[in-house]
Scaffold this active site. Structure first.
Site, PDB file in Angstrom:
ATOM      1  N   HIS A  20       3.607   4.321   1.830  1.00 40.99           N
ATOM      2  CA  HIS A  20       5.070   4.339   1.913  1.00 40.99           C
ATOM      3  C   HIS A  20       5.659   3.958   0.574  1.00 40.99           C
ATOM      4  O   HIS A  20       5.029   3.280  -0.226  1.00 40.99           O
ATOM      5  CB  HIS A  20       5.595   3.422   3.025  1.00 40.99           C
ATOM      6  CG  HIS A  20       5.173   1.999   2.915  1.00 40.99           C
ATOM      7  ND1 HIS A  20       3.885   1.574   3.174  1.00 40.99           N
ATOM      8  CD2 HIS A  20       5.870   0.886   2.577  1.00 40.99           C
ATOM      9  CE1 HIS A  20       3.812   0.264   3.005  1.00 40.99           C
ATOM     10  NE2 HIS A  20       4.997  -0.188   2.626  1.00 40.99           N
TER      11      HIS A  20
ATOM     12  N   HIS B  73       9.074   2.270  -1.243  1.00 37.82           N
ATOM     13  CA  HIS B  73      10.281   1.479  -1.047  1.00 37.82           C
ATOM     14  C   HIS B  73      11.380   2.029  -1.946  1.00 37.82           C
ATOM     15  O   HIS B  73      11.173   2.246  -3.136  1.00 37.82           O
ATOM     16  CB  HIS B  73      10.031   0.021  -1.451  1.00 37.82           C
ATOM     17  CG  HIS B  73       9.087  -0.702  -0.561  1.00 37.82           C
ATOM     18  ND1 HIS B  73       9.518  -1.525   0.460  1.00 37.82           N
ATOM     19  CD2 HIS B  73       7.732  -0.747  -0.551  1.00 37.82           C
ATOM     20  CE1 HIS B  73       8.458  -2.044   1.060  1.00 37.82           C
ATOM     21  NE2 HIS B  73       7.364  -1.581   0.470  1.00 37.82           N
TER      22      HIS B  73
END
Length: 139
Positions: free
Chosen positions: A101, A103
Site C-alpha cells: 500500500h 500512503h
C-alpha cells in the site's frame, strides 16, 4: 488473488467498511483509519501483494501514476501546503500490514506532527560513499 487473513483484502472485498475515495478495476483508495493528517489515504491494489518486492511491475507503475493524480486532486481540495507519498516494506521499515500500500499524506503548515518523517542524518567517509556507490552501480 486474496489472502484470507489480510485486513486490506477484507476491506477490498467489502467485508470491513471503509471510507473509499477512489476505486477502479485495479485499486481501492481509502482514508486511513489512523491518519497522520487530514485526508491521509491509502492506495490498495485489489490483488494481494505483500510488498514492493512482490508487486507486479505494471501494477506498481499504475500505483505511482494514481498517487500523482490523487496528490494533485487532494492538494487542490484540501488546501494542504505539501504532500508525502510513502511506501514501507518490512517491519523494520514501518510496514504494519503486509499488503502493498502507498500512503498519501497531505501536510499542513504548523500542524502538530510536522516531524512525522524526520530522521538523523548519518555520516559516511568519502571512501565509504565510494564503496557504497560501487556496490550499487549497475553497468
Amino acid at each position: 488473488m486474496r489472502q484470507a487473513d489480510c485486513i486490506f483484502c477484507k476491506i477490498i472485498a467489502g467485508e470491513i467498511p471503509s471510507n473509499t475515495i477512489y476505486e477502479d478495476d485495479t485499486f481501492k483508495v481509502i482514508l486511513d483509519a489512523s491518519p497522520a493528517s487530514k485526508g491521509h489515504a491509502l492506495i490498495l491494489p485489489k490483488k494481494h501483494y505483500a510488498d514492493i518486492y512482490d508487486i507486479d511491475e505494471e501494477v506498481a507503475g499504475k500505483a505511482m501514476k494514481l498517487a500523482k493524480k490523487l496528490a494533485g486532486h487532494m492538494t487542490e481540495v484540501l488546501g494542504c501546503d505539501g504532500f508525502n507519498i510513502l511506501q514501507n516494506n518490512h517491519e523494520v521499515a514501518g510496514q504494519t500490514v503486509f499488503h502493498f500500500h502507498m500512503h498519501l499524506i497531505p501536510r499542513y503548515q504548523n500542524a502538530e506532527n510536522n516531524d512525522i518523517l524526520m530522521w538523523s542524518h548519518e555520516n559516511f567517509s568519502d571512501e565509504e560513499m565510494a564503496q557504497i556507490r560501487d556496490s550499487l552501480s549497475r553497468n
